[in-house]
Scaffold this motif. Structure first.
Motif, PDB file in Angstrom:
ATOM      1  N   ALA A   4       0.832  -1.216   0.039  1.00  0.00           N
ATOM      2  CA  ALA A   4       0.055   0.000   0.008  1.00  0.00           C
ATOM      3  C   ALA A   4       0.878   1.201  -0.012  1.00  0.00           C
ATOM      4  N   MET A   5       1.935   1.340   0.852  1.00  0.00           N
ATOM      5  CA  MET A   5       2.633   2.435   0.801  1.00  0.00           C
ATOM      6  C   MET A   5       3.507   2.795  -0.450  1.00  0.00           C
ATOM      7  N   PHE A   6       4.137   1.657  -0.751  1.00  0.00           N
ATOM      8  CA  PHE A   6       4.823   1.531  -2.246  1.00  0.00           C
ATOM      9  C   PHE A   6       3.721   1.902  -3.448  1.00  0.00           C
ATOM     10  N   TRP A   7       2.697   1.474  -3.437  1.00  0.00           N
ATOM     11  CA  TRP A   7       1.657   1.903  -4.516  1.00  0.00           C
ATOM     12  C   TRP A   7       1.194   3.312  -4.331  1.00  0.00           C
ATOM     13  N   VAL A   8       1.283   4.116  -3.191  1.00  0.00           N
ATOM     14  CA  VAL A   8       0.864   5.236  -3.156  1.00  0.00           C
ATOM     15  C   VAL A   8       2.126   6.315  -3.453  1.00  0.00           C
ATOM     16  N   ALA A   9       3.268   5.868  -3.070  1.00  0.00           N
ATOM     17  CA  ALA A   9       4.650   6.354  -3.443  1.00  0.00           C
ATOM     18  C   ALA A   9       4.747   6.386  -5.101  1.00  0.00           C
ATOM     19  N   LEU A  10       4.628   5.427  -5.565  1.00  0.00           N
ATOM     20  CA  LEU A  10       4.435   5.306  -7.025  1.00  0.00           C
ATOM     21  C   LEU A  10       3.349   6.349  -7.376  1.00  0.00           C
ATOM     22  N   GLY A  11       2.028   6.564  -6.948  1.00  0.00           N
ATOM     23  CA  GLY A  11       1.218   7.493  -7.359  1.00  0.00           C
ATOM     24  C   GLY A  11       1.725   8.868  -7.215  1.00  0.00           C
ATOM     25  N   LEU A  12       2.312   8.995  -6.275  1.00  0.00           N
ATOM     26  CA  LEU A  12       2.921  10.499  -6.003  1.00  0.00           C
ATOM     27  C   LEU A  12       4.226  10.906  -7.210  1.00  0.00           C
ATOM     28  N   LEU A  13       5.076   9.773  -7.335  1.00  0.00           N
ATOM     29  CA  LEU A  13       6.020   9.992  -8.296  1.00  0.00           C
ATOM     30  C   LEU A  13       5.420  10.048  -9.703  1.00  0.00           C
ATOM     31  N   SER A  14       4.338   9.349 -10.020  1.00  0.00           N
ATOM     32  CA  SER A  14       3.801   9.242 -11.296  1.00  0.00           C
ATOM     33  C   SER A  14       2.385   9.241 -11.346  1.00  0.00           C
ATOM     34  N   PRO A  15       1.867  10.578 -10.957  1.00  0.00           N
ATOM     35  CA  PRO A  15       0.204  10.558 -10.713  1.00  0.00           C
ATOM     36  C   PRO A  15      -0.721  10.134 -12.060  1.00  0.00           C
ATOM     37  N   HIS A  16      -0.057  10.253 -13.314  1.00  0.00           N
ATOM     38  CA  HIS A  16      -1.063   9.973 -14.231  1.00  0.00           C
ATOM     39  C   HIS A  16      -0.220   8.885 -15.064  1.00  0.00           C
ATOM     40  N   PRO A  17      -0.839   7.818 -15.475  1.00  0.00           N
ATOM     41  CA  PRO A  17      -0.150   6.880 -16.223  1.00  0.00           C
ATOM     42  C   PRO A  17       0.450   7.442 -17.560  1.00  0.00           C
ATOM     43  N   ALA A  18       1.282   7.083 -18.387  1.00  0.00           N
ATOM     44  CA  ALA A  18       1.655   7.699 -19.430  1.00  0.00           C
ATOM     45  C   ALA A  18       0.571   7.195 -20.505  1.00  0.00           C
ATOM     46  N   SER A  19       0.519   7.967 -21.468  1.00  0.00           N
ATOM     47  CA  SER A  19      -0.574   7.986 -22.654  1.00  0.00           C
ATOM     48  C   SER A  19      -0.488   6.595 -23.093  1.00  0.00           C
ATOM     49  N   GLN A  20      -1.300   5.643 -23.155  1.00  0.00           N
ATOM     50  CA  GLN A  20      -1.392   4.239 -23.615  1.00  0.00           C
ATOM     51  C   GLN A  20      -2.604   3.884 -24.013  1.00  0.00           C
ATOM     52  N   GLN A  21      -2.623   3.153 -25.343  1.00  0.00           N
ATOM     53  CA  GLN A  21      -3.679   2.676 -25.980  1.00  0.00           C
ATOM     54  C   GLN A  21      -4.478   1.663 -25.186  1.00  0.00           C
ATOM     55  N   ASN A  22      -5.444   1.729 -24.674  1.00  0.00           N
ATOM     56  CA  ASN A  22      -6.193   1.070 -23.834  1.00  0.00           C
ATOM     57  C   ASN A  22      -6.841  -0.115 -24.697  1.00  0.00           C
ATOM     58  N   ASN A  23      -6.141  -0.932 -25.285  1.00  0.00           N
ATOM     59  CA  ASN A  23      -6.574  -2.384 -26.145  1.00  0.00           C
ATOM     60  C   ASN A  23      -6.489  -3.353 -25.255  1.00  0.00           C
ATOM     61  N   GLU A  24      -6.767  -4.613 -25.776  1.00  0.00           N
ATOM     62  CA  GLU A  24      -7.031  -6.064 -25.204  1.00  0.00           C
ATOM     63  C   GLU A  24      -5.457  -6.371 -24.691  1.00  0.00           C
ATOM     64  N   ASN A  25      -4.742  -6.008 -25.497  1.00  0.00           N
ATOM     65  CA  ASN A  25      -2.982  -6.333 -25.029  1.00  0.00           C
ATOM     66  C   ASN A  25      -2.921  -5.752 -23.999  1.00  0.00           C
ATOM     67  N   ILE A  26      -3.000  -4.419 -23.457  1.00  0.00           N
ATOM     68  CA  ILE A  26      -2.867  -3.758 -22.383  1.00  0.00           C
ATOM     69  C   ILE A  26      -3.524  -4.347 -21.318  1.00  0.00           C
ATOM     70  N   GLN A  27      -4.732  -4.433 -21.738  1.00  0.00           N
ATOM     71  CA  GLN A  27      -5.558  -5.067 -20.564  1.00  0.00           C
ATOM     72  C   GLN A  27      -5.288  -6.482 -19.939  1.00  0.00           C
ATOM     73  N   GLY A  28      -4.934  -7.206 -20.980  1.00  0.00           N
ATOM     74  CA  GLY A  28      -4.312  -8.572 -20.627  1.00  0.00           C
ATOM     75  C   GLY A  28      -3.069  -8.637 -19.834  1.00  0.00           C
ATOM     76  N   LEU A  29      -2.302  -7.447 -20.417  1.00  0.00           N
ATOM     77  CA  LEU A  29      -0.771  -7.463 -19.540  1.00  0.00           C
ATOM     78  C   LEU A  29      -1.181  -6.928 -18.251  1.00  0.00           C
ATOM     79  N   ARG A  30      -2.081  -5.937 -17.975  1.00  0.00           N
ATOM     80  CA  ARG A  30      -2.485  -5.337 -16.803  1.00  0.00           C
ATOM     81  C   ARG A  30      -3.177  -6.554 -15.817  1.00  0.00           C
ATOM     82  N   LYS A  31      -3.915  -7.465 -16.305  1.00  0.00           N
ATOM     83  CA  LYS A  31      -4.503  -8.238 -15.367  1.00  0.00           C
ATOM     84  C   LYS A  31      -3.515  -9.504 -15.210  1.00  0.00           C
TER      85      LYS A  31
END
Length: 177
Positions: A4-31
């Motif tokens: 939880a602490m690391f996730w919050v720290a990552l959010g503070l360091l990178s508040p918005h994800p880099a622009s990525q196409q939200n396609n099936e490949n990205i969704q599959g990688l995310r899961k």
């Protein structure tokens, strides 16, 4: 708590994800990445059981456990569920089984990530995730073969945290907008 602490720290360091196409490949990688993070968390718990009952002092051979793929003392305790906490053979076997599973799944994740166009930081996170797995498995095997010297065992435990952090970083980088 660390996750939880690391996730919050990552959010503070990178508040918005880099622009990525939200396609099936990205969704599959995310899961896939979230599943790997969960499996690594379970692996760390398993390592705690190994350390807690000093299971690393037994079966100091690799890849077999004293010449056995599946050791004979695997489920000797009654009731059966005690084996997962109190049986040195089962505890070490489970830890190895999860390690073998990760040794297959993380490179598979990495290969799948290579087929998707990812921003530079996300690509770096995927590469470091694979590298950290290789280091962690090497530390685990070395710790086992050298009959658990404390500096090596401590390095293996620290490596577990770094591997978990790498998996969380990848998951954070692949999160949805």
């Amino acid at each position: 708590i660390f996750a939880a602490m690391f996730w919050v720290a990552l959010g503070l360091l990178s508040p918005h994800p880099a622009s990525q196409q939200n396609n099936e490949n990205i969704q599959g990688l995310r899961k896939f990445s979230f599943g790997l993070s969960l499996l690594i968390f379970i692996m760390i718990l398993s390592g705690g059981f190994v350390a807690g009952i000093r299971a690393g002092l037994a079966y100091n051979t690799f890849p077999l456990m004293n010449g056995h793929l599946i050791p004979p003392d695997l489920f000797i305790l009654e009731p059966w569920y005690r084996n997962f906490f109190d049986n040195i053979t089962t505890v070490q076997f489970d830890h190895r089984l999860i390690a073998w599973t990760l040794a297959f799944l993380v490179p598979l994740f990495w290969f799948k990530s290579r087929k998707v166009e990812l921003p530079g930081t996300t690509r770096l996170a995927c590469n470091l995730f694979l590298l950290m797995l290789i280091i962690q498995i090497s530390l685990g095997i070395a710790t086992l073969l050298h009959v658990v010297p404390i500096p090596l065992a401590a390095s293996h435990q620290g490596g577990a945290v770094l591997l978990f952090a790498a998996s969380l970083w990848v998951s954070h980088r692949l999160r949805s907008h």
